[in-house]
Design a protein around this motif. Structure first.
Motif, mmCIF file in Angstrom:
data_model
loop_
_atom_site.group_PDB
_atom_site.id
_atom_site.type_symbol
_atom_site.label_atom_id
_atom_site.label_comp_id
_atom_site.label_asym_id
_atom_site.label_seq_id
_atom_site.Cartn_x
_atom_site.Cartn_y
_atom_site.Cartn_z
ATOM 1 N N GLN A 228 -10.873 15.167 3.504
ATOM 2 C CA GLN A 228 -10.690 14.864 2.489
ATOM 3 C C GLN A 228 -11.730 16.154 1.460
ATOM 4 O O GLN A 228 -12.753 16.424 2.118
ATOM 5 N N LEU A 229 -11.418 16.298 0.413
ATOM 6 C CA LEU A 229 -11.586 17.246 -0.804
ATOM 7 C C LEU A 229 -11.970 16.627 -1.757
ATOM 8 O O LEU A 229 -10.537 15.310 -2.850
ATOM 9 N N VAL A 230 -12.921 16.885 -2.828
ATOM 10 C CA VAL A 230 -12.922 16.063 -3.921
ATOM 11 C C VAL A 230 -13.081 17.797 -5.481
ATOM 12 O O VAL A 230 -14.018 18.193 -4.644
ATOM 13 N N HIS A 231 -12.073 17.286 -6.276
ATOM 14 C CA HIS A 231 -12.775 18.304 -7.144
ATOM 15 C C HIS A 231 -14.064 18.188 -8.266
ATOM 16 O O HIS A 231 -14.282 16.725 -7.999
ATOM 17 N N VAL A 232 -14.420 19.088 -8.076
ATOM 18 C CA VAL A 232 -15.936 19.276 -8.980
ATOM 19 C C VAL A 232 -16.498 18.597 -10.024
ATOM 20 O O VAL A 232 -16.963 17.341 -10.901
ATOM 21 N N ASP A 233 -14.773 18.396 -11.035
ATOM 22 C CA ASP A 233 -14.598 17.812 -11.884
ATOM 23 C C ASP A 233 -14.806 16.551 -12.103
ATOM 24 O O ASP A 233 -15.476 15.699 -12.874
ATOM 25 N N ASP A 234 -14.320 15.641 -10.654
ATOM 26 C CA ASP A 234 -14.070 14.150 -10.500
ATOM 27 C C ASP A 234 -15.385 14.141 -10.244
ATOM 28 O O ASP A 234 -15.759 13.499 -10.575
ATOM 29 N N VAL A 235 -16.586 14.636 -9.643
ATOM 30 C CA VAL A 235 -17.919 14.610 -9.588
ATOM 31 C C VAL A 235 -18.714 14.442 -10.249
ATOM 32 O O VAL A 235 -19.572 13.738 -11.068
ATOM 33 N N ALA A 236 -18.508 15.450 -11.396
ATOM 34 C CA ALA A 236 -18.768 15.713 -12.865
ATOM 35 C C ALA A 236 -18.566 14.154 -13.411
ATOM 36 O O ALA A 236 -19.676 13.535 -14.271
ATOM 37 N N ALA A 237 -17.578 13.458 -13.680
ATOM 38 C CA ALA A 237 -16.703 12.086 -14.028
ATOM 39 C C ALA A 237 -17.742 11.512 -13.677
ATOM 40 O O ALA A 237 -18.155 10.617 -14.637
ATOM 41 N N ALA A 238 -17.693 11.030 -12.111
ATOM 42 C CA ALA A 238 -18.129 10.170 -10.854
ATOM 43 C C ALA A 238 -19.667 10.071 -11.842
ATOM 44 O O ALA A 238 -20.429 8.827 -11.900
ATOM 45 N N ARG B 152 -21.080 10.987 -14.942
ATOM 46 C CA ARG B 152 -21.057 9.610 -16.715
ATOM 47 C C ARG B 152 -20.647 8.877 -16.294
ATOM 48 O O ARG B 152 -20.972 7.326 -16.349
ATOM 49 N N PHE B 153 -19.717 7.663 -15.401
ATOM 50 C CA PHE B 153 -18.808 7.047 -15.024
ATOM 51 C C PHE B 153 -20.101 6.070 -14.816
ATOM 52 O O PHE B 153 -20.642 4.705 -14.863
ATOM 53 N N ALA B 154 -21.434 6.468 -13.316
ATOM 54 C CA ALA B 154 -22.054 5.431 -12.373
ATOM 55 C C ALA B 154 -23.002 5.230 -13.926
ATOM 56 O O ALA B 154 -23.855 4.164 -14.071
ATOM 57 N N VAL B 155 -23.865 6.041 -15.232
ATOM 58 C CA VAL B 155 -24.417 6.049 -16.275
ATOM 59 C C VAL B 155 -23.824 4.775 -16.906
ATOM 60 O O VAL B 155 -25.023 3.421 -17.050
ATOM 61 N N GLU B 156 -22.957 4.906 -16.986
ATOM 62 C CA GLU B 156 -21.530 3.741 -18.173
ATOM 63 C C GLU B 156 -21.848 2.026 -17.913
ATOM 64 O O GLU B 156 -22.032 1.896 -18.297
ATOM 65 N N ARG B 157 -21.853 2.810 -16.216
ATOM 66 C CA ARG B 157 -21.756 1.413 -14.863
ATOM 67 C C ARG B 157 -23.008 0.655 -14.814
ATOM 68 O O ARG B 157 -23.083 -0.267 -14.372
ATOM 69 N N VAL C 150 -18.691 10.232 -3.198
ATOM 70 C CA VAL C 150 -17.608 10.088 -4.220
ATOM 71 C C VAL C 150 -16.862 11.043 -3.057
ATOM 72 O O VAL C 150 -16.480 12.152 -2.401
ATOM 73 N N GLY C 151 -15.363 10.484 -2.729
ATOM 74 C CA GLY C 151 -14.630 10.838 -3.300
ATOM 75 C C GLY C 151 -12.908 9.793 -3.071
ATOM 76 O O GLY C 151 -13.087 8.733 -3.446
ATOM 77 N N PRO C 152 -11.711 10.626 -2.954
ATOM 78 C CA PRO C 152 -10.620 10.578 -3.082
ATOM 79 C C PRO C 152 -10.434 9.354 -1.772
ATOM 80 O O PRO C 152 -10.983 9.498 -0.710
ATOM 81 N N ALA C 153 -9.471 8.277 -1.870
ATOM 82 C CA ALA C 153 -8.982 7.607 -1.004
ATOM 83 C C ALA C 153 -7.819 8.200 -0.430
ATOM 84 O O ALA C 153 -8.047 8.023 1.298
ATOM 85 N N ASP C 154 -7.170 9.501 -0.147
ATOM 86 C CA ASP C 154 -5.913 10.343 0.600
ATOM 87 C C ASP C 154 -7.190 10.728 1.630
ATOM 88 O O ASP C 154 -8.050 11.348 0.798
ATOM 89 N N VAL C 155 -6.848 11.463 2.861
ATOM 90 C CA VAL C 155 -7.195 12.175 3.699
ATOM 91 C C VAL C 155 -6.278 12.797 4.462
ATOM 92 O O VAL C 155 -5.276 12.554 4.908
ATOM 93 N N LEU C 156 -5.991 13.925 4.632
ATOM 94 C CA LEU C 156 -5.583 14.466 4.837
ATOM 95 C C LEU C 156 -5.489 15.180 6.704
ATOM 96 O O LEU C 156 -6.930 15.058 6.728
ATOM 97 N N ALA D 287 -15.100 0.280 -6.104
ATOM 98 C CA ALA D 287 -15.102 -1.094 -6.743
ATOM 99 C C ALA D 287 -15.843 -1.550 -7.613
ATOM 100 O O ALA D 287 -15.585 -2.871 -8.923
ATOM 101 N N ALA D 288 -16.082 0.102 -8.910
ATOM 102 C CA ALA D 288 -16.493 -0.456 -9.850
ATOM 103 C C ALA D 288 -15.088 0.259 -10.915
ATOM 104 O O ALA D 288 -15.217 0.464 -12.329
ATOM 105 N N GLY D 289 -14.280 0.468 -10.260
ATOM 106 C CA GLY D 289 -13.552 1.290 -11.101
ATOM 107 C C GLY D 289 -13.090 1.988 -10.766
ATOM 108 O O GLY D 289 -12.058 2.702 -11.973
ATOM 109 N N PHE D 290 -13.984 3.510 -10.144
ATOM 110 C CA PHE D 290 -13.469 4.755 -10.813
ATOM 111 C C PHE D 290 -12.354 5.026 -9.822
ATOM 112 O O PHE D 290 -12.808 5.098 -8.617
#
Length: 347
Positions: free
Chosen positions: A198-208, A210-215, A223-229, A286-289
């Motif tokens: 499971q790999l997550v792009h650093v830009d998605d972590v950065a976006a998270a 802001r998302f956490a603060v805004e919500r 933090v991680g995507p739904a798919d696993v290879l 659950a929060a929609g991210f």
């Protein structure tokens, strides 16, 4: 408002009020700063003198404890090796409270939960490594030391505290024991273990962040995507063959090589490239991210980033030197020594 990031390791009393201050260096901090631009101030390190001035005027503090740079933490050993990071986290969080920062987000990693052959999916409320299971050296020890400081701050009513623990990071120049695993001529596997990826792009972590603060999300969040290879999917995508070793051979030799300075990361960190540590990302999902990149897409980014590089035992070597290493060394390149190959063949 600020026109863009202002880097400083000193007092920034003359800087205008901003919405967020990002504290940290390296590719993770750079991605977080970009996510909060233009209303952001970037501070490489909170100064020991007048630390409040570095944060004054900010509503949000993002403390990036995960540097995304293997060279920053590889040589740190034991509590003494992390003392500076602990002191920095203490004064940063104390300064945030003193100047009235409303929300603190700390970026660490899911490595603080550990990796093991039968590691179940990591949920937000999973306990951290403790006791003998805790890794005192390298990145894992660094992040556990910082998280201990954050936990004390989180017990207070203010500020709000969120801890983001992403899966394996890629993109934006991230350099880690995971990315260097893919710089080897072959992928190391441990006998009897099918390690999902499971790999997550650093830009998605950065976006998270802001998302956490805004919500208004608080507490620990993986933090991680739904798919696993699967391992086969990863090997095919990478166009790489694998080499399988017994766990005792891999970890025993890695420990000896680290002890003499051949391996830049502690032997225990080898677990994170051969054993599972997949995250569920319960709270964010659950929060929609939704991360913009899947694990499959993040793998492509990783492979593009390491193309043309060669790392043996996690240590990079010049391409012109690769031929001199020989076929035996290349076959077990993650551990960087032909001796391991001979041991594996004897077994």
């Amino acid at each position: 408002m600020a026109d863009g990031p202002v880097r400083s390791g000193r007092s920034v009393a003359a800087a205008p009020d901003v919405r967020a201050v990002v504290v940290g260096t390296g590719p993770v901090a750079a991605a977080v700063a970009a996510a909060w631009a233009p209303d952001v101030r970037v501070v490489d390190e909170t100064p020991a003198v007048d630390p409040q001035e570095a944060l004054r005027g900010a509503e949000v503090l993002v403390l990036v404890a995960h540097p995304g740079d293997l060279t920053v933490t590889a040589g740190r050993r034991g509590p003494d090796g992390h003392a500076a990071a602990v002191a920095h986290a203490q004064r940063t969080l104390a300064a945030a409270r003193a100047v009235g920062v409303r929300h603190v987000v700390v970026v660490t990693s899911a490595v603080v939960h550990g990796a093991s052959p039968d590691r179940p999916t990591i949920h937000d409320d999973e306990p951290l490594l403790t006791g003998r299971r805790a890794v005192a050296d390298g990145l894992v020890g660094h992040l556990l030391a910082v998280e201990a400081v954050v936990a004390r701050t989180a017990r207070r009513r203010t500020p709000l505290v969120t801890v983001l623990r992403p899966a394996a990071l890629v993109g934006g120049g991230v350099d880690s024991f995971v990315t260097r695993h893919f710089e080897a001529p072959r992928l190391l596997t441990v006998r009897g273990v099918a390690r999902p990826w499971q790999l997550v792009h650093v830009d998605d972590v950065a976006a998270a962040t802001r998302f956490a603060v805004e919500r208004g999300l608080v507490g620990p969040l993986t933090v991680g995507p739904a798919d696993v290879l699967t391992p086969d999917e990863v090997a095919r995508a990478a166009g790489m063959r694998t080499v399988e070793l017994a766990a005792a051979t891999a970890f025993g030799t890695a420990e000896r090589l680290h002890r003499v300075g051949v391996l830049p990361a502690p032997a225990a960190e080898l677990a994170y490239v051969v054993y599972p540590w997949t995250v569920a990302a319960d709270g964010l999902t659950a929060a929609g991210f939704v991360p913009q990149r899947s694990s499959a897409a993040a793998l492509e980014v990783l492979l593009d980033g390491v193309r043309g590089r060669l790392a043996l035992g996690g240590r990079r070597v010049a391409t012109r030197d690769a031929a001199a290493l020989g076929a035996a060394g290349a076959a077990v390149a993650l551990l960087g020594t032909a001796a391991i190959w001979r041991q594996a063949r004897r077994r």
